[in-house]
Design a protein around this motif. Structure first.
Motif, short mmCIF file in Angstrom:
data_model
loop_
_atom_site.label_atom_id
_atom_site.label_comp_id
_atom_site.label_asym_id
_atom_site.label_seq_id
_atom_site.Cartn_x
_atom_site.Cartn_y
_atom_site.Cartn_z
N VAL A 87 0.91 -1.19 -0.13
CA VAL A 87 0.08 0.04 -0.19
C VAL A 87 0.81 0.95 -0.07
O VAL A 87 1.94 1.32 0.83
CB VAL A 87 -0.96 -0.06 1.06
N VAL A 88 0.68 2.15 -1.20
CA VAL A 88 1.62 3.39 -1.00
C VAL A 88 0.87 4.56 -0.86
O VAL A 88 1.51 5.74 -0.78
CB VAL A 88 2.23 3.39 -2.50
N ARG A 115 -21.66 10.18 11.71
CA ARG A 115 -20.77 11.16 11.37
C ARG A 115 -19.28 10.74 11.96
O ARG A 115 -18.90 10.02 12.86
CB ARG A 115 -21.04 12.39 12.49
N ILE A 116 -18.32 11.27 11.04
CA ILE A 116 -16.94 10.72 11.28
C ILE A 116 -16.28 11.59 12.65
O ILE A 116 -16.34 12.86 12.54
CB ILE A 116 -15.96 11.02 10.22
N VAL A 117 -15.85 11.13 13.51
CA VAL A 117 -15.33 11.59 14.80
C VAL A 117 -14.18 11.73 15.08
O VAL A 117 -13.40 12.39 15.54
CB VAL A 117 -16.15 11.19 15.94
N ASP A 118 -13.52 10.55 14.21
CA ASP A 118 -11.84 10.70 14.15
C ASP A 118 -11.26 9.99 13.16
O ASP A 118 -12.10 9.02 12.53
CB ASP A 118 -11.54 9.68 15.50
N VAL A 119 -10.18 10.44 12.82
CA VAL A 119 -9.28 9.97 11.54
C VAL A 119 -8.05 9.46 11.63
O VAL A 119 -7.31 10.29 12.64
CB VAL A 119 -9.32 10.97 10.35
N ASN A 120 -7.62 8.32 11.47
CA ASN A 120 -6.18 7.99 11.95
C ASN A 120 -5.07 8.72 10.68
O ASN A 120 -4.59 8.01 9.89
CB ASN A 120 -6.18 6.59 11.76
N GLU A 121 -4.88 10.08 11.17
CA GLU A 121 -3.85 10.65 10.43
C GLU A 121 -2.43 10.15 10.51
O GLU A 121 -1.72 10.30 9.55
CB GLU A 121 -3.80 12.25 10.68
N ALA A 122 -2.23 9.50 11.87
CA ALA A 122 -0.75 8.82 11.85
C ALA A 122 -0.65 7.80 11.04
O ALA A 122 0.82 7.68 10.62
CB ALA A 122 -0.74 8.45 13.43
N LEU A 123 -1.47 7.33 10.68
CA LEU A 123 -1.25 6.29 9.66
C LEU A 123 -0.80 6.62 8.36
O LEU A 123 0.08 5.76 7.68
CB LEU A 123 -2.65 5.38 9.51
N GLY A 163 2.40 0.33 9.07
CA GLY A 163 1.18 -0.08 9.96
C GLY A 163 0.18 -0.55 9.68
O GLY A 163 -0.46 -1.81 10.28
N LEU A 164 0.04 -0.63 8.36
CA LEU A 164 -1.29 -1.23 7.82
C LEU A 164 -1.20 -2.77 7.71
O LEU A 164 -1.98 -3.72 7.96
CB LEU A 164 -1.70 -0.68 6.51
N SER A 165 0.05 -2.93 6.94
CA SER A 165 0.46 -4.48 6.97
C SER A 165 0.70 -5.23 8.06
O SER A 165 0.60 -6.39 8.27
CB SER A 165 1.37 -4.69 5.76
N ASP A 171 -0.30 -4.41 11.15
CA ASP A 171 -1.22 -4.64 12.23
C ASP A 171 -2.44 -3.85 11.71
O ASP A 171 -3.03 -2.86 12.33
CB ASP A 171 -0.65 -4.02 13.44
N ALA A 172 -3.21 -4.67 10.65
CA ALA A 172 -4.49 -4.01 10.29
C ALA A 172 -5.55 -3.78 11.16
O ALA A 172 -6.25 -3.09 10.90
CB ALA A 172 -4.85 -5.21 9.10
N TYR A 173 -5.50 -4.54 12.42
CA TYR A 173 -6.51 -4.34 13.12
C TYR A 173 -6.37 -3.42 14.36
O TYR A 173 -7.50 -3.43 15.19
CB TYR A 173 -6.95 -5.80 13.77
N ASP A 174 -5.33 -2.86 14.57
CA ASP A 174 -5.03 -1.94 15.58
C ASP A 174 -4.41 -0.73 15.07
O ASP A 174 -5.11 0.05 14.79
CB ASP A 174 -4.21 -2.78 16.69
N GLU A 175 -3.19 -0.64 14.99
CA GLU A 175 -2.49 0.49 14.19
C GLU A 175 -3.24 0.88 13.05
O GLU A 175 -3.16 2.07 12.64
CB GLU A 175 -1.01 0.14 13.88
N GLY A 176 -3.80 -0.03 12.25
CA GLY A 176 -4.22 0.44 11.03
C GLY A 176 -5.72 0.63 10.59
O GLY A 176 -6.37 0.60 9.70
N TRP A 177 -6.28 1.16 12.03
CA TRP A 177 -7.80 1.61 11.86
C TRP A 177 -7.39 2.86 11.08
O TRP A 177 -6.55 3.66 10.74
CB TRP A 177 -8.50 1.79 13.19
N LEU A 178 -8.98 2.98 10.41
CA LEU A 178 -8.97 4.39 9.31
C LEU A 178 -9.62 5.30 9.87
O LEU A 178 -9.45 6.46 9.82
CB LEU A 178 -9.54 4.02 8.13
N ILE A 179 -11.17 5.07 10.29
CA ILE A 179 -11.80 6.20 10.86
C ILE A 179 -12.60 5.70 11.91
O ILE A 179 -13.09 4.41 11.97
CB ILE A 179 -12.90 6.79 9.55
N LYS A 180 -13.22 6.56 12.74
CA LYS A 180 -14.16 6.13 13.65
C LYS A 180 -15.64 6.76 13.41
O LYS A 180 -15.70 8.18 13.21
CB LYS A 180 -13.67 6.72 15.19
N ILE A 181 -16.61 6.15 13.36
CA ILE A 181 -17.97 6.87 13.02
C ILE A 181 -18.88 6.78 14.09
O ILE A 181 -19.12 5.55 14.85
CB ILE A 181 -18.63 5.92 11.91
N LYS A 182 -19.62 7.88 14.52
CA LYS A 182 -20.69 7.86 15.44
C LYS A 182 -21.81 7.58 14.88
O LYS A 182 -22.47 8.16 13.94
CB LYS A 182 -20.77 9.21 16.28
#
Lengths: 362, 132
Positions: free
Chosen positions: B41-42, B78-86, B92-94, B96-107
């Protein structure tokens, strides 16, 4: 008619190496291996990598009139090819666009070997048959006895290949017969020192297996594309096509329309050049890809023909086909329409990575 | 033969997103199966925070060297958080896709939409069918 998906004689080897296979130009081909595209790419730049390119077309043109025949069809000067050497060339249509780009080797006085793109190989075969039908002294034949084409590329090619076979001392583009009845040429599509081998099924499978055994990295079509894009080698169907001319694509160095008559030359002579090929690098984080529109001062000035994140330059770059009247210069900023969002890029020199094909190998 | 196993506490979509539910907030990522299929992933394109998403609509994209795939929202809200660090650490995605690799949080607007998602077992079966 049900289109048959074809397999190269190295298909089982790719499965054994757990390659991800994709359909490409009617062939089932490895796009990357478990090591991943970026690692494969870096192996070729830093050490050595081996590619199965048996999907390419191999055609032999022989006979006392072979040279004259090819001179009329090819955009480059066939007369300049010495026996035992090769040359980048192309067949153009009457409008001056590409039927296909080819590598043309002269094996003997009246014996030529053409390497053509996989997607075009049947079309080229029938084109050559049609064009030679009314001519005496030209014979066209698909080289079915050499079904394997292996490309081995990178600065450490010689020390690896020499563990598996006798490697002749070749100049750039030179071609030699191998003891097992095939050919080895000092050519490639990566910008690195390397060879392309044309082999029988038995000797090809044997060589591939030995190279893998001594630890040479297998490389898929994915890294083949990023390697060639870094050095700005044109890809048929993207940077060149039936509606793009060699002058537009920046291939004037191989197109001798001012020196000889050939199919397409008249149109090139009489048509003013309206488009040019340019390189850009992305400034904003985004990847420009084939078909995306490019804007200069808010007006469409061209279209991306090839683009990717490039591992060895660590930037996203692209080649464009651009209107000349836009007058783009080095350093000018343009915008690429990336799925509806305009992303900033700037015009840079081509190639993105300096080829090292003429350097010597360890 | 697929030899990955998917965390049983998550829910999954046919577009290979995973969802972790905490009350009315859904954390969304892509599965390691999808990451493996894409290759390296690039680039990832994520939305701005504080924007609305609809279930089934594209909220961003994920690119390997060769391909671009849209990212589809499994739920509305509503998107309440975005994983900018990723974005600066795509490995981080490859890794630890399920922890570090999260993308967004939705309420989430409604948790009813979660009923349409697959369990780990269902997703595993879905993958096996695709590969065969």
């Amino acid at each position: 008619m049900e289109p048959q998906i074809r397999q190269t004689p190295l298909f089982e080897q790719h499965l054994g190496l757990k390659a991800k296979m994709i359909s490409f130009a009617g062939w089932n081909m490895p796009v990357f291996y478990p090591q991943g595209l970026v690692n494969e790419h870096q192996s070729v730049r830093e050490r050595c990598g081996v590619f199965d390119v048996s999907h390419m077309g191999r055609i032999q043109v022989t006979g006392p009139k072979a040279k004259e025949f090819l001179e009329y069809l090819c955009m480059n000067l066939v007369a300049k090819i010495k026996i035992g050497f090769g040359q980048y060339s192309a067949f153009l249509n009457e409008q001056g666009g590409f039927i296909d780009d080819i590598f043309l080797y002269r094996l003997n006085e009246c014996d030529y070997l053409l390497c053509v793109n996989a997607s075009n190989s049947q079309e080229i075969l029938s084109y050559l048959a049609d064009m030679s039908a009314a001519r005496e002294g030209v014979h066209i034949k698909e080289l079915t006895n050499l079904p394997i084409q292996i490309s081995i590329q990178g600065p450490l090619v010689n020390q690896n290949l020499k563990q598996c076979m006798d490697v002749p001392d070749l100049e750039y583009t030179q071609i030699n017969a191998t003891p097992c009845g095939g050919y080895i040429a000092r050519t490639g599509y990566t910008g690195e020192f390397g060879y392309e081998l044309y082999l029988s099924e038995a000797s090809g499978v044997k060589l591939w297996s030995e190279l893998i055994k001594i630890g040479v990295q297998p490389v898929g079509l994915g890294a083949r594309d990023t390697l060639r894009l870094e050095v700005c080698y044109a890809l048929h169907g993207q940077d060149i096509s039936p509606t793009i001319s060699p002058l537009e694509a920046g291939l004037k160095w191989a197109c001798k329309y001012e020196h000889k008559d050939f199919v397409g030359a008249a149109t090139l002579k009489s048509t003013p050049l309206q488009r040019e090929s340019l390189g850009i690098e992305m400034i904003e984080p985004a990847i420009a890809r084939q078909g995306m529109l490019v804007y200069y001062k808010n007006v469409v000035c061209g279209e991306v023909t090839s683009g990717s994140k490039l591992p060895s330059v660590n930037r996203a770059c692209a080649m464009l086909l651009c209107q000349k009247e836009a007058g783009l210069k080095l350093g000018d900023e343009v915008e690429v329409d990336v799925r509806g969002k305009r992303k900033l890029a700037r015009v840079v020199n081509k190639p993105f990575y300096q080829p090292r094909v003429k350097e010597q190998s360890a | 033969v697929v030899q990955v196993s998917f965390p049983s506490n998550l829910k999954y979509t046919k577009e290979h997103e995973w969802v972790e539910v905490n009350g009315d907030v859904a954390t969304v990522g892509v599965t390691d199966y999808a990451v493996e299929q894409l290759g390296d992933v690039v680039h990832i394109d994520l939305p701005e925070g504080d924007s609305d998403v609809e279930a089934g609509a594209a909220f961003g994209s994920i690119e390997s060297t060769k391909t671009v795939s849209d990212l589809y929202s499994p739920v509305s809200g509503r998107i309440v958080d975005v994983n900018e660090a990723l974005l600066d650490n795509l490995e981080g995605l490859s890794e630890d896709a399920y922890d570090e690799g999260w993308l967004i949080k939705i309420k989430m607007t409604s948790t009813d939409e979660l009923d349409g998602l697959m369990s780990a077992k269902d997703y595993d079966d879905f993958i096996s069918q695709q590969d065969s």
